[in-house]
Design an enzyme around this catalytic site. Structure first.
Site, short mmCIF file in Angstrom:
data_model
loop_
_atom_site.label_atom_id
_atom_site.label_comp_id
_atom_site.label_asym_id
_atom_site.label_seq_id
_atom_site.Cartn_x
_atom_site.Cartn_y
_atom_site.Cartn_z
CG HIS A 59 -3.80 -0.73 6.44
ND1 HIS A 59 -3.78 -0.47 7.79
CD2 HIS A 59 -2.89 0.12 5.88
CE1 HIS A 59 -2.90 0.48 8.04
NE2 HIS A 59 -2.36 0.87 6.90
CG ASP A 106 1.01 -1.56 7.56
OD1 ASP A 106 1.92 -2.40 7.71
OD2 ASP A 106 1.18 -0.33 7.68
CG HIS A 109 -0.31 0.14 2.52
ND1 HIS A 109 0.52 -0.82 3.06
CD2 HIS A 109 -0.34 1.15 3.45
CE1 HIS A 109 0.95 -0.42 4.24
NE2 HIS A 109 0.45 0.77 4.49
CG HIS A 117 -0.30 4.39 5.01
ND1 HIS A 117 -0.90 3.53 5.89
CD2 HIS A 117 -1.27 5.25 4.58
CE1 HIS A 117 -2.18 3.86 6.00
NE2 HIS A 117 -2.42 4.89 5.22
CG ASP A 164 4.96 3.37 7.11
OD1 ASP A 164 4.00 3.75 6.40
OD2 ASP A 164 4.85 2.45 7.95
CG HIS A 165 4.46 0.33 3.96
ND1 HIS A 165 4.52 -1.04 4.16
CD2 HIS A 165 3.96 0.84 5.11
CE1 HIS A 165 4.07 -1.33 5.36
NE2 HIS A 165 3.72 -0.20 5.96
CG HIS A 185 4.11 -2.21 10.79
ND1 HIS A 185 3.31 -1.37 11.51
CD2 HIS A 185 4.38 -1.56 9.63
CE1 HIS A 185 3.10 -0.25 10.82
NE2 HIS A 185 3.75 -0.35 9.67
#
Length: 315
Positions: A137, A203, A61, A63, A65-66, A261
């Site tokens: 998520h 996530d 996905h 976000h 941080d990914h 995570h």
């Protein structure tokens, strides 16, 4: 065929001195596939296994941080004069993210292909498949199954010889499913042996889709952002607690659960011990740890700590 998962980043949302942002490197034979690419991933790889010329990148996905580690990695590949194409896969929204990545990284002299995936859309590889599945998520977020087909059963050459089959080409015919001199393959070839199955949740809140994908998997890599006491917060943010991830692993009857995570609110020991109350075969990898996954008939998957790998004698 060797198969392993290398954990380049096991933290959640923000990096710490000990945990980088999400990134898992799948190594199968000579192939290298990266799942998620948090900020600093290329440095994590340079500090450990080396920054290999990846075959593909898969996002769960978008976000930040990914995926924020990708622009710098693409630029480094260009500066190293990479020439072969790189394909980036991900759920809906990938083209928009890759437009941002391209602006940040600048022009590359190798082609970057963009492959937007729908849940259930199979990515065929040589000898295995990668299948995205929906998770709970955010809109479009996915996890991934990595699936090898069953392997042929074991051939018994001694039994074949006793039944009058001469060693040589006729052995090969039997192994390929062809009868020879009145001997049927089923007489000398055992039942099919299962291939390996790995599942990466990305996530997600605990959900039926992950449980279905993980059924009888060799390894389930599942997020555990929260402890059980924070279940309400986990529900609000559509993440999972260690207990929830462990309960899902138990229902799915996986062979090994790896929790990632990991939040700065908890130590790895806290998360591991909480999960093991529900599912004993749980590990919490640290950055640079590896999970080795042999074929099911050759032993269980197991965690190799980075310091153990470095201390092992060379060939």
């Amino acid at each position: 065929m060797d198969l392993s998962l290398f954990f380049a980043g096991t933290g959640g949302s923000v990096p710490t001195a000990r945990r980088g942002l999400p990134a898992v490197l799948l190594r199968r034979g000579g192939e290298r596939l990266l799942f998620d690419c948090g900020e600093g991933t290329q440095r994590q790889l340079l500090r450990s296994t080396g920054l290999a010329d990846l075959d593909d990148v898969f996002f769960t996905h978008y976000h930040a941080d990914h995926w924020l580690g990708l622009p710098g990695m693409l630029k480094t590949f260009d500066l190293r004069e990479r020439r072969r194409p790189l394909t980036v896969h991900g759920p809906r929204g990938l083209r928009g993210i890759m437009d941002l990545v391209a602006r940040a990284a600048g022009r590359t002299r190798y082609e970057v292909f963009v492959d937007e995936l729908e849940p259930g859309q199979v990515v065929e590889r040589d000898g295995y498949e990668i299948v995205p599945f929906a998770v709970d998520h955010r809109a479009g977020a996915v996890g991934y199954e990595i699936v090898e087909p069953d392997r042929p059963g074991r051939f018994d050459p001694e039994l074949a010889a006793r039944l009058g089959v001469a060693p040589g080409p006729d052995f090969g015919r039997l192994q390929r499913g062809q009868p020879v001199a009145g001997v049927e393959p089923a007489q000398v070839v055992g039942p099919p042996r299962p291939g390996r199955r790995l599942v990466l949740s990305g996530d997600t809140a605990p959900c039926a889709e992950v449980a279905r994908a993980a059924a009888h998997a060799d390894v389930l890599v599942h997020e555990a952002t929260f402890a059980h006491a924070e279940a309400e917060r986990a529900h609000e943010t559509r993440h999972s607690t260690a207990t929830q991830a462990a309960a899902l692993a138990a229902r799915a009857e996986v062979r090994l659960l790896a929790l990632v995570h990991v939040s700065t609110r908890h130590t790895a020991r806290e998360i591991r011990d909480e999960a093991r109350e529900t599912f004993a075969d749980t590990v919490v990898p640290r950055d640079f740890d590896t999970i080795e996954i042999p074929f099911p008939d050759q032993g269980p998957p197991h965690l190799v700590r980075w310091e153990e790998e470095r201390a092992a004698p060379g060939p």
